[in-house]
Scaffold this motif. Structure first.
Motif, PDB file in Angstrom:
ATOM      1  N   TYR A  89       4.713   6.875   8.073  1.00  0.00           N
ATOM      2  CA  TYR A  89       5.705   5.799   8.130  1.00  0.00           C
ATOM      3  C   TYR A  89       6.864   6.109   7.176  1.00  0.00           C
ATOM      4  O   TYR A  89       8.038   6.019   7.541  1.00  0.00           O
ATOM      5  N   GLN A  90       6.497   6.521   5.961  1.00  0.00           N
ATOM      6  CA  GLN A  90       7.523   6.885   4.979  1.00  0.00           C
ATOM      7  C   GLN A  90       8.341   8.074   5.462  1.00  0.00           C
ATOM      8  O   GLN A  90       9.555   8.126   5.316  1.00  0.00           O
ATOM      9  N   ARG A 142       0.371   5.697   6.543  1.00  0.00           N
ATOM     10  CA  ARG A 142       1.306   5.322   5.476  1.00  0.00           C
ATOM     11  C   ARG A 142       2.268   6.459   5.180  1.00  0.00           C
ATOM     12  O   ARG A 142       3.475   6.264   5.075  1.00  0.00           O
ATOM     13  N   ASP A 143       1.715   7.682   5.063  1.00  0.00           N
ATOM     14  CA  ASP A 143       2.560   8.854   4.773  1.00  0.00           C
ATOM     15  C   ASP A 143       3.582   9.066   5.878  1.00  0.00           C
ATOM     16  O   ASP A 143       4.749   9.345   5.624  1.00  0.00           O
ATOM     17  N   ALA A 194       1.073   4.209  -2.759  1.00  0.00           N
ATOM     18  CA  ALA A 194       0.932   5.640  -2.465  1.00  0.00           C
ATOM     19  C   ALA A 194       2.096   6.419  -3.073  1.00  0.00           C
ATOM     20  O   ALA A 194       1.901   7.493  -3.673  1.00  0.00           O
ATOM     21  N   ILE A 195       3.306   5.881  -2.938  1.00  0.00           N
ATOM     22  CA  ILE A 195       4.482   6.540  -3.528  1.00  0.00           C
ATOM     23  C   ILE A 195       4.326   6.590  -5.046  1.00  0.00           C
ATOM     24  O   ILE A 195       4.610   7.604  -5.681  1.00  0.00           O
ATOM     25  N   GLU A 247       0.836  -1.208   0.000  1.00  0.00           N
ATOM     26  CA  GLU A 247       0.000   0.000   0.000  1.00  0.00           C
ATOM     27  C   GLU A 247       0.868   1.255   0.000  1.00  0.00           C
ATOM     28  O   GLU A 247       0.563   2.236  -0.668  1.00  0.00           O
ATOM     29  N   ILE A 248       1.951   1.213   0.796  1.00  0.00           N
ATOM     30  CA  ILE A 248       2.854   2.362   0.838  1.00  0.00           C
ATOM     31  C   ILE A 248       3.468   2.600  -0.539  1.00  0.00           C
ATOM     32  O   ILE A 248       3.529   3.721  -1.030  1.00  0.00           O
TER      33      ILE A 248
END
Lengths: 210, 161
Positions: free
Chosen positions: B38-39, B35-36, A35-36, A31-32
């Motif tokens: 975590y990155q 998610r944002d 998103a990227i 999922e990450i």
């Protein structure tokens, strides 16, 4: 049900909480990456568009120089008397080569991130392409400047009424060049800088995730 | 970053990854923001790692960095759509298992108390907690005692209801 709660109970509950909620991967890497991918895809589209505008401007300059050369051309002479026109044509040629290279870089960039190869490779490819396009632009800009200086300096040294007048002319020319280079850098930074930085950061993020 | 440093970073991050999830899980509820974040924490850790002087443990450093990143993120997006976990947006369905109750109670605490409690329960010393949160360690004992008292009484209250 009454129960005596002590620190031990809290610690046990916390241990359970940590293992159930925090140690399990609460965030799926897929999922990450997705998103990227969508964010970087938009960045790449935007960078490509900016590069297209840049290349279009360069082509416009080529036509402008050709037009100036043709309008100034005196058909009564061959070379002597038409130096300006030949110079403008040479300038147009150099700009045309630079524009063509920029256009090739533009075509090399992806329209987002949809191709088969890995996301990381894709990002690296697009980052390298846009960076090399900007390097090409800088090199061609410097080349054009050298040409411009060579042409005008040779003319001014014969035309100048005094050494002082020559120095003033050169000084003004240098100042304008510095200002123009500064503006060009500033515009590149504004149009490309933050997006390239984001691409670079996304590459690090992906490398860390992988 | 050199390959050796990069390998060391990856190893330490993998060993302590749960810290990032924990800090994010305690402060953010929206999956997309998680998610944002975590990155973002990974990126910030990557950028800061070469300057990490080993004056503290890696886990302490990562806790501090995660916390700073999460706090600045929640501050930045609070005006937009992100909902920070506060008592207001916790679902009103009462949890039944002990760990769920604890999660529910901890999330009701203010953001500093929430982290003090989680660090204390993770076994961090008061000096380390003070360092991570950038607060004075003198009154921390009293503060921890008070927060713990509140948590335990909430625990009892929920169980007895």
């Amino acid at each position: 049900m009454n129960k005596n709660y002590s620190e031990i109970d809290l610690k046990n509950a916390w241990k359970d909480l940590s293992s159930k909620r925090f140690e399990n991967k609460i965030l799926e890497k897929e999922e990450i990456m997705e998103a990227i991918k969508s964010k970087s895809g938009l960045n790449i589209i935007s960078l490509k568009k900016s590069l297209k505008i840049k290349a279009s401007f360069c082509f416009a300059f080529v036509f402008l120089f050709i037009l100036i050369a043709l309008l100034n051309f005196d058909y009564n002479y061959k070379f002597t008397g038409n130096e300006d026109s030949y110079f403008h044509l040479l300038f147009a040629f150099i700009y045309a080569v630079g524009s063509f290279i920029l256009y090739k870089r533009y075509k090399k960039m992806d329209d987002g991130l949809y191709s088969e190869s890995s996301l990381l490779d894709n990002l690296k490819h697009n980052k390298a392409t846009i960076k090399s396009a900007l390097v090409v632009e800088r090199i061609w800009g410097i080349l054009a400047m050298i040409l411009l200086y060579a042409f005008y300096f040779s003319r001014w040294t014969t035309e100048a009424s005094s050494p002082k007048a020559l120095i003033i002319r050169i000084g003004i020319f240098f100042s304008i060049t510095v200002v123009l280079m500064y503006i060009a850098e500033l515009m590149n930074k504004k149009k490309f800088g933050s997006k390239i930085k984001e691409l670079e950061e996304d590459i690090i993020r992906l490398e860390l995730l992988e | 970053m050199s390959d050796t440093l990069q390998n060391a970073f990856m190893k330490e991050i993998q060993e302590n990854e749960a810290i990032i999830h924990k800090v994010i899980g305690l402060y953010v509820d929206v999956e997309e923001d998680k998610r944002d974040l975590y990155q973002e924490v990974l990126l910030q850790a990557w950028k800061s790692y070469p300057n990490f002087k080993r004056a503290s443990k890696f886990s302490t450093w990562l806790y501090k960095l995660s916390l700073n990143t999460v706090f600045s993120f929640t501050k930045k997006v609070r005006k937009n759509t992100t909902q920070e976990i506060t008592a207001k947006n916790i679902p009103m369905v009462m949890p039944t298992k002990d760990y769920e109750i604890l999660y529910w109670i901890i999330k009701k605490l203010n953001k500093v108390d929430r982290m003090i409690m989680s660090l204390h329960l993770d076994g961090y010393k008061n000096t380390e907690i003070a360092e991570i949160l950038g607060i004075d360690s003198n009154h921390l004992n009293v503060k921890i005692h008070r927060i713990k008292g509140n948590v335990i009484s909430s625990f009892k209250k929920i169980h007895n209801e």
